[in-house]
Design a protein around this motif. Sequence first.
Motif, PDB file in Angstrom:
ATOM      1  N   GLY A 395       0.816  -1.212   0.000  1.00  0.00           N
ATOM      2  CA  GLY A 395       0.000   0.000   0.000  1.00  0.00           C
ATOM      3  C   GLY A 395       0.849   1.261   0.000  1.00  0.00           C
ATOM      4  O   GLY A 395       2.019   1.243   0.403  1.00  0.00           O
ATOM      5  N   GLU A 397       0.576   5.236   1.354  1.00  0.00           N
ATOM      6  CA  GLU A 397      -0.263   6.128   2.170  1.00  0.00           C
ATOM      7  C   GLU A 397      -0.349   7.514   1.538  1.00  0.00           C
ATOM      8  O   GLU A 397       0.547   7.912   0.774  1.00  0.00           O
ATOM      9  CB  GLU A 397       0.362   6.250   3.561  1.00  0.00           C
ATOM     10  N   PRO A 398      -1.422   8.266   1.795  1.00  0.00           N
ATOM     11  CA  PRO A 398      -1.518   9.643   1.274  1.00  0.00           C
ATOM     12  C   PRO A 398      -0.480  10.532   1.959  1.00  0.00           C
ATOM     13  O   PRO A 398      -0.212  10.392   3.152  1.00  0.00           O
ATOM     14  CB  PRO A 398      -2.940  10.063   1.631  1.00  0.00           C
ATOM     15  N   ALA A 401      -2.135  13.074   5.262  1.00  0.00           N
ATOM     16  CA  ALA A 401      -3.192  12.236   5.855  1.00  0.00           C
ATOM     17  C   ALA A 401      -4.320  13.103   6.399  1.00  0.00           C
ATOM     18  O   ALA A 401      -4.060  14.230   6.851  1.00  0.00           O
ATOM     19  CB  ALA A 401      -2.587  11.395   6.978  1.00  0.00           C
TER      20      ALA A 401
END
Length: 401
Positions: A395, A397-398, A401
């Motif tokens: 994954g 992550e942004p 967040a």
Amino acid sequence: MSTVDSELRIGMVGYAFMGAAHSQAWRTVNRVYDLPVRARMARICGRDTPKVAEAADRLGWDSYTTDWRELVNADDIDVVDICTPGDSHAEIAIAALAAGKHVLCEKPLANSVGEAREMVAAAARAQATGIRSMCGFNYRRVPAVTMMRDLVAAGRLGTIRHVRAVYLQDWIVDPQFPLVWRLQKDRAGSGALGDIGAHIIDLTQFVSGQRITGVSAVTETFVKERPLPAGSAGLAATVDGTGDGPHATGQVTVDDAAVFLARLDGGALATYEASRFATGRKNALRVEINGSLGSLVFDLERLNELEFYDATRPGPEQGFSRILVTEGDHPYMSAWWPPGHIIGYEHSFTHEMRDFLAAVATGADPTPSFADALQVQLVLDAVERSAEHGSSWTGVEPALA
Ligand code: SOE
């Protein structure tokens, strides 16, 4: 012209898109190629009497039947050509081979590896008695694709590093497009993956001479529920308009798109994309092969051309050149028109029938064999398992967040 020594009486099961394409090829092949055997369009088979009678007349078949078992066991049939949805390929092919008929079966060979293995075993038993079988991966027989393979086999690209293939359509982008058989797993086996992904899997293994040894895949079904179709329908289906209430709907049980990475046994890395949601792409198949000495590109929308980057040329002369594959000494082209008079999608099926008839006439084994098609089925199965059980997916992550 050699005299035709014998006649092969063809029985074809199915008369939709592939049935029409095969019919054109059976009508054409002996007019274009000088073969020691003539194909006779003896009988067509379909479930629905009025429709199959109309198809027999329209497509040029001598007779018709609604019973494929009758066709397969008929004494006046020598070849069974299977143009039905994948859920009937194994049953018809195995029965036809057991009845001593040569078999041409549309792709993908089957709806599962298990069925494909049974077909390979049946083909091997029949082969021992002189019966031939082939799977209809027609794009191998586009002259530019055959030329692509010949150049790779001759070492013109050197060591193959990358294989990059896409096959993109958009005929089901409209969520109101009905739930036709190609969108039902029990009929089709899989969605874009088996229908058009199978083509680029076979084509790239054929052109590169390498076998896919492993995959990492994702698949997606973007529209999961669709209106039920009116009657039996293909790519141009319509919604069942009965009643004023909301149309009855059904679940889509196959992928709309499949994207996967692959390693090939010659060391190349490969990427594949098969989608029916590539809006604007109607039948866009493109394959690019990169090697240590150059690259080749085939684009179905320009199927008479092959792009070749020859890195062995003097630096200033290097660049992608466009080869117009219409010369008499190009694959299959001597039978058609003078140079520059291009051919189309349908000619690949005539080339397919030419090679099938020539193999049967000479006792050779036509390719792609059922075993070659099983190799494709094994990749299809691996892609589905990889997508289902989760590839080695990491994954991201942004950032904010
Ligand atoms: C539909 O995707 C389809 O008809 C395929 O089933 C054929 O194999 C391909 O040649 C054209 O598109």
